[in-house]
Design a protein around this motif. Structure first.
Motif, mmCIF file in Angstrom:
data_model
loop_
_atom_site.group_PDB
_atom_site.id
_atom_site.type_symbol
_atom_site.label_atom_id
_atom_site.label_comp_id
_atom_site.label_asym_id
_atom_site.label_seq_id
_atom_site.Cartn_x
_atom_site.Cartn_y
_atom_site.Cartn_z
ATOM 1 N N ASP A 56 42.634 32.274 37.176
ATOM 2 C CA ASP A 56 41.942 33.508 37.484
ATOM 3 C C ASP A 56 40.619 33.601 36.768
ATOM 4 O O ASP A 56 39.637 34.095 37.295
ATOM 5 C CB ASP A 56 42.811 34.695 37.101
ATOM 6 C CG ASP A 56 43.860 34.931 38.162
ATOM 7 O OD1 ASP A 56 44.898 35.486 37.841
ATOM 8 O OD2 ASP A 56 43.604 34.524 39.302
ATOM 9 N N ARG A 115 43.813 33.048 46.857
ATOM 10 C CA ARG A 115 43.508 34.124 45.937
ATOM 11 C C ARG A 115 42.024 34.337 45.715
ATOM 12 O O ARG A 115 41.619 35.346 45.192
ATOM 13 C CB ARG A 115 44.218 33.908 44.620
ATOM 14 C CG ARG A 115 43.716 32.742 43.844
ATOM 15 C CD ARG A 115 44.208 32.839 42.450
ATOM 16 N NE ARG A 115 45.608 32.419 42.375
ATOM 17 C CZ ARG A 115 46.311 32.482 41.270
ATOM 18 N NH1 ARG A 115 45.776 32.980 40.196
ATOM 19 N NH2 ARG A 115 47.540 32.055 41.231
ATOM 20 N N HIS A 141 50.792 38.177 44.996
ATOM 21 C CA HIS A 141 50.669 36.996 44.149
ATOM 22 C C HIS A 141 51.811 36.026 44.329
ATOM 23 O O HIS A 141 52.006 35.147 43.520
ATOM 24 C CB HIS A 141 50.583 37.397 42.685
ATOM 25 C CG HIS A 141 49.456 38.322 42.409
ATOM 26 N ND1 HIS A 141 48.152 37.945 42.575
ATOM 27 C CD2 HIS A 141 49.436 39.605 42.022
ATOM 28 C CE1 HIS A 141 47.365 38.967 42.272
ATOM 29 N NE2 HIS A 141 48.123 39.987 41.948
#
Lengths: 378, 692
Positions: free
Chosen positions: B312, B567, B613
């Protein structure tokens, strides 16, 4: 997407087994018409229906449609699922040997290993017996890389025509792909094995058959063992009969087999094509005859006997895209039919080269690299 | 521990090589974001910047050159392309930084690049070696003119030509290209203009410019209407062919760029939308460097250990990049494209060229070679630093045969002359004539058998010095571990099998070719009943690909896939029954998925939206693909494209019962970028919508 299924159109009743197997493997829907349309008994035979039922049982999503007279068959193959503890009644119009060959080919490419209980006739004079299957077909598969674990045929009880009552359990492992073979050396016969059986008759029949057969072999080689398998009670099925299966193993690991069985045929109308023998052949003659048959098969040469040619060709065609090269004796009609069907479905052409010095034929092909698509990943 | 792991990673299962003839030219795809690189003439045909072409290119590339505009930073296309390649087997690729001329002299880079390409070994990707495909070189409309005259929109007949790649093509294999299924092969026709032309180009005595001048063919013309005068309009469309040869090749140095052209392309590109890859605020650039390196090449020894799996941080979407970060390292400047930082960078570069390597940022550390800095080429495939030097010394000359559709006039060859001091060996080779090529090929073969026999005949292969050395080195490392001994045995067996195959097949005459058309054959195919749009809107810049499908894969059915929303690129969750476009195998299809999740009790519960997620399952109706086939779902949002998700197929046709699941981990930038997925069977408890 929403298009109608396009069928491959075929005619006639011949080689239905091969067509169905190839159709399933190549996932090509087939439409067969003109099945014995001019026959006095038109349409599909009970054993053919039974084979379709069997395919339906081990496949998912398989659609079979037969018209009213049974002269037209629409077969849309599905995914071969396999599974354990399946049961299938093969009926009494053909023996279990008729079902074993398609079953093993399809079963190798199933999603899950198959274990199936087949009921019916274990030995008859027409189809390869279960003994032959065990002694010859299974070793043949191993040549192509099929693991020997889980490849098994267990004879629970025997059944002779006309009423059957035999029961076998077949387990087939799954494979990812088959290996190409180069199998030219047939070698020399080093031993002869065999099994004789008798159901609902005296075990003396077996001894006389073995004695007669040995009489011929003993002059040629010493290593001859023929086992007896006398069944009585519930294991002997419903009809009396006796028979023998012989297999010659060569120095290069080829198995040449023959078998026969003697029993009363059913004297009914739908069994009209059955060779009816009023007088059953005495066991001595059976023994002598089968021994001569074996010698004849051996004399033909080739790495497999004539009944296994078709299976051998199909396995070669399904193997990895390498060159397979095999030697067989005189091409049998069944083998030739198989070659045609392979070309039809898989587009694989065999190069056929006669070898005049030995009277054999050498075949070459490049496999289609068939892969087991539905196999579960580890 | 780490070393062992790396070693293991380097090992591959040996596979049999079933291409028996001369191999087809390798495909090098040049992928670049919209504006990039036009200044330098090293533009090959690029992979057009639309998602369909990118997907196709990712499937066919043997080598992909990812051009990265160093003055601008990474752009999304690069990452998208990387993702695509990962999904389709990950061919070799090289990152090439361009626009470095703003802060350094880049005289030798192209030479280096040519050398790197020349020494590249192209692995055989499993997916590709088991199905035939043709990258179309040439496309002709052969519909009878009167038919077209009668009805301008009638179905057309076309012929397409190209080298057969992948595996041997059997007659009767169903080809899949758009909706075209019926194709008849015309091997006889291969002996015509097209092949002659291709052969002509391969003859390297004259530069390709000269040949084109003589040629009557208009290449890459974009005439909107193709009349049926086939010969006049014979279109040659070369994706890119790089032919490795050791013959005398007149290569021109291309690095002297011409400004006019640049301007032209700037203008052209002003219109285009550039999408810079935005990297997060406060990112540890060390991580980036490391991960990028690893992402490109598992074999690389340079990547430092890093157990940080958080991805991330790497690309936190949407955050504005921070400028003037005092701690920003050079790499960061590259990512951000900050002008100020560039100056800093160029300074640093010069510093380090003097030998002061105080920067621990290895990725962007200039490779010091003598006093030269060749920062611009990040070649990722070379195993070790030691090997790297050898590659530099490659005495193989490479012919870059490059045709950029957008800049037809600028087909340039280069030559590495005396610019690099280390290719001193090239002079001798240049004197050799065409026969050397043949000889070289033969030697390549010999090399293989030599490997098999464990016998390196040093004198036999004087031309192939480099290769031999590398091989030998690899070889020694093979011997060391016992595991690889087994590997070697397998290799030997496979090699033996190959020789056997060749022996058997050579024995046969042309009529009874058992194996079909061999790879490397120049094939002509005639395809009938093609919708006229194919001809009408034919764009030579877009690759046309003919892909074969294996037995049993021509069907459609239910496919179950395990997937995770991408993502980075897809902000929203996906909704059940929203149509998506799925690219599976050669095919792209629009379908309606139903998402589900597996409960703990093994039941599959339908989901209205994909989890944010987590993985979920998707079931859709689509072409059947073999298990573990990587797939992706591009999603078109305004002009740009995003991948809404990526997944692997485990193939589950029709109905299926339970099965195990498997996950594949996709590394991007060396980090676990997402887990992919796969698929599975299992319809238990899942509502299926009807097809159609």
């Amino acid at each position: 997407m929403g298009k109608k299924t396009s069928y491959k159109r075929l005619k006639g009743s011949q080689s239905l087994r091969q067509r169905l197997v190839l159709s399933t493997l190549a996932s090509t829907p087939v439409l067969i018409d003109d099945i014995r349309a001019d026959d006095t008994m038109p349409g599909l035979r009970p054993h053919e229906i039974s084979l379709l039922r069997l395919l339906e049982r081990i496949c998912d999503d398989c659609v079979v449609e037969i018209n009213e007279t049974g002269t037209e068959l629409e077969y849309k193959p599905g995914i071969v699922m396999g599974g354990r503890n399946l049961v299938h009644d093969c009926g009494v119009s053909r023996s279990i040997g008729y079902f074993l060959e398609p079953l093993i080919l399809v079963g190798l490419f199933a999603k899950k290993p198959i274990s199936i209980r087949l009921r019916g006739i274990t030995n008859d004079p027409k189809d390869p017996s279960v003994d032959t299957f065990r002694s010859t077909t299974l070793p043949l598969l191993k040549r192509f890389g099929v693991p020997s674990e889980g490849l098994e045929l267990k004879i629970e009880s025997r059944g002779s025509p006309p009423d059957g009552g035999g029961e076998v359990i077949l387990t087939i492992p799954i494979v990812d792909r088959l290996m190409a073979v180069r199998w030219l050396d047939e070698g020399m016969v080093k031993r002869i094995r065999g099994v004789s059986f008798s159901t609902r008759v005296s075990s003396q029949f077996e001894n006389s058959m073995i004695h007669a057969a040995r009489g011929i072999f003993n002059r040629l080689l010493p290593d001859v063992h023929i086992f007896t398998d006398h069944r009585a009670g519930p294991q002997a099925g419903k009809s009396p009969g006796y028979g023998i299966s012989l297999v010659a193993e060569t120095t290069s690991g080829c198995f040449i087999s023959v078998d026969t069985a003697v029993s009363y045929a059913r004297g009914e109308v739908d069994e009209i094509e059955y060779d009816e023998k009023r007088e059953l052949m005495p066991p001595d003659n059976v023994g002598e005859q089968i021994a001569s048959c074996l010698l004849e098969e051996i004399a033909k040469g080739g790495v497999v006997d004539s009944t296994h040619q078709g299976l051998l060709f199909l396995l070669c065609a399904l193997s990895e895209p390498d060159v397979s090269k095999v030697r067989v004796g005189k091409l049998s009609p069944y083998g030739i039919e198989m070659l045609r069907n392979i070309f039809d479905f898989l587009d694989i052409r065999f190069d056929i080269m006669p070898d005049p010095s030995t009277g054999t034929v050498i075949l070459r092909c490049v496999g289609c690299g068939y892969k087991n698509l539905s196999r579960k990943l580890s | 521990m780490r070393a062992t792991e790396k070693e293991q990673r380097r090992l591959h299962i040996p596979t049999i090589d079933r291409s028996y003839g001369e191999p087809p030219p390798y495909v090098v795809v040049v992928q670049e974001p919209p504006r990039l690189g036009k200044k330098r003439q090293l533009q090959f045909v690029d992979c057009p910047n639309d998602i369909n072409s990118m997907i196709d290119c990712a499937k066919i590339a043997d080598l992909a050159l990812l051009l990265i505009d160093a003055s601008h930073g990474f752009e999304m296309e690069t990452f998208e392309f990387l993702n695509l390649m990962q999904n389709h087997g990950l061919p070799k690729f090289m990152g090439v930084l361009t626009h470095l001329d703003k802060f350094k002299c880049t005289k030798t880079d192209i030479c280096n690049l040519t050398k790197f390409i020349s020494v590249k070994k192209f692995p055989s990707l499993h997916w590709r070696t088991c199905r035939p495909y043709v990258v179309v070189d040439r496309f002709e409309d052969v519909t009878p003119p009167e038919r077209v005259h009668m009805n301008n929109k009638c179905d057309r007949s076309i012929t397409i030509y190209g080298y057969l790649r992948g595996c041997n093509l059997k007659k009767g294999t169903k080809d899949k290209e758009a909706n075209i299924l019926s194709s008849s092969l015309l091997p006889g026709k291969a002996q015509d203009v097209g092949e002659m032309l291709v052969k002509l180009f391969q003859n390297t005595k004259y530069s390709i410019d000269e040949k084109f001048e003589k040629s009557f063919i208009s290449v890459f013309s974009r005439k909107p209407n193709i009349s049926s005068d086939a010969t006049n309009n014979a279109k040659i469309w070369m994706m890119i062919q790089i032919i490795l040869m050791t013959s005398s090749i007149k290569l021109r140095n291309v690095s002297d760029s011409d400004e006019d052209n640049f301007v032209e392309y700037v203008e052209f590109n002003e219109v285009q939308h550039r999408r810079r890859a935005i990297f997060g605020y406060g990112v540890d650039s060390g991580d980036q460097k490391d991960s990028y390196e690893e992402g490109e090449d598992d074999d690389s020894d340079e990547g430092a250990d890093d157990d940080n799996d958080t991805v991330d941080n790497q690309l936190s979407s949407g955050t504005e990049e921070r400028e003037d970060n005092d701690d920003a390292r050079i790499s960061f400047s590259l990512y951000t494209g900050n002008q100020h930082q560039h100056q800093k960078l160029s300074k640093e570069v010069h510093d380090s060229s003097k030998g002061e390597e105080n920067d621990d940022d290895e990725f962007f550390k200039p490779k010091v070679k003598g006093n030269k800095v060749c920062l611009d080429i990040i070649f990722t495939e070379i195993l070790k630093a030691g090997n790297r030097k050898k590659h530099m010394k490659a005495s193989e000359t490479v012919l870059l045969w490059v045709i950029g559709p957008k800049l037809l006039r600028k087909i340039k060859f280069q030559r590495h002359e005396g610019q690099c001091e280390d290719n001193s060996g090239s002079e001798g080779i240049e004197n050799e004539d065409e026969s050397a090529v043949e000889e070289w090929r033969l030697k390549k073969l010999t090399l293989q058998s030599a490997l098999m026999a464990f016998d390196f005949d040093l004198h036999m292969m004087h031309l192939n010095l480099l290769r031999r050395k590398c091989m030998k080195k690899m070889w020694q490392s093979f011997i060391v571990s016992s595991l690889t001994k087994l590997d070697w045995l397998t290799r030997r067996r496979l090699n033996f099998a190959k020789q056997m195959n060749i022996a058997e097949l050579n024995d046969l005459d042309e009529v009874t070719r058992l194996e079909g058309f061999q790879t490397g054959t120049y094939l002509g195919m005639e395809i009938h009943d093609v919708p006229f749009e194919m001809v009408e809107y034919f764009d030579p810049c877009h690759p046309v690909l003919v892909g074969g499908i294996g037995l049993g894969k021509q069907n459609v059915g239910y496919v179950q896939a395990r997937l995770k929303r991408h993502r980075w690129w897809h902000k929203k969750v996906l909704k059940s029954r929203d149509p998506i476009i799925v690219s599976i195998g050669w095919r792209r299809i629009q379908t309606v998925p139903v998402y589900a999740i597996e409960d703990r009790n093994g039941r599959h519960r339908m989901l209205k939206y994909t989890p944010e997620h987590m993985h979920s399952l998707a079931m859709f109706w689509g072409p059947l693909a073999p298990p573990q086939m990587g797939s992706c779902c591009p999603k078109f949002i305004q002009q740009s494209v995003m991948f809404s998700m990526l997944f692997h197929v485990l193939d589950f046709p029709h109905t299926a019962y339970s099965d195990s699941m498997e996950e594949a981990h996709v590394l991007l930038n060396g980090k676990l970028a997402f887990k992919i997925i796969m698929v599975l069977s299992c319809l238990r408890g899942l509502l299926i919508i009807q097809p159609k």
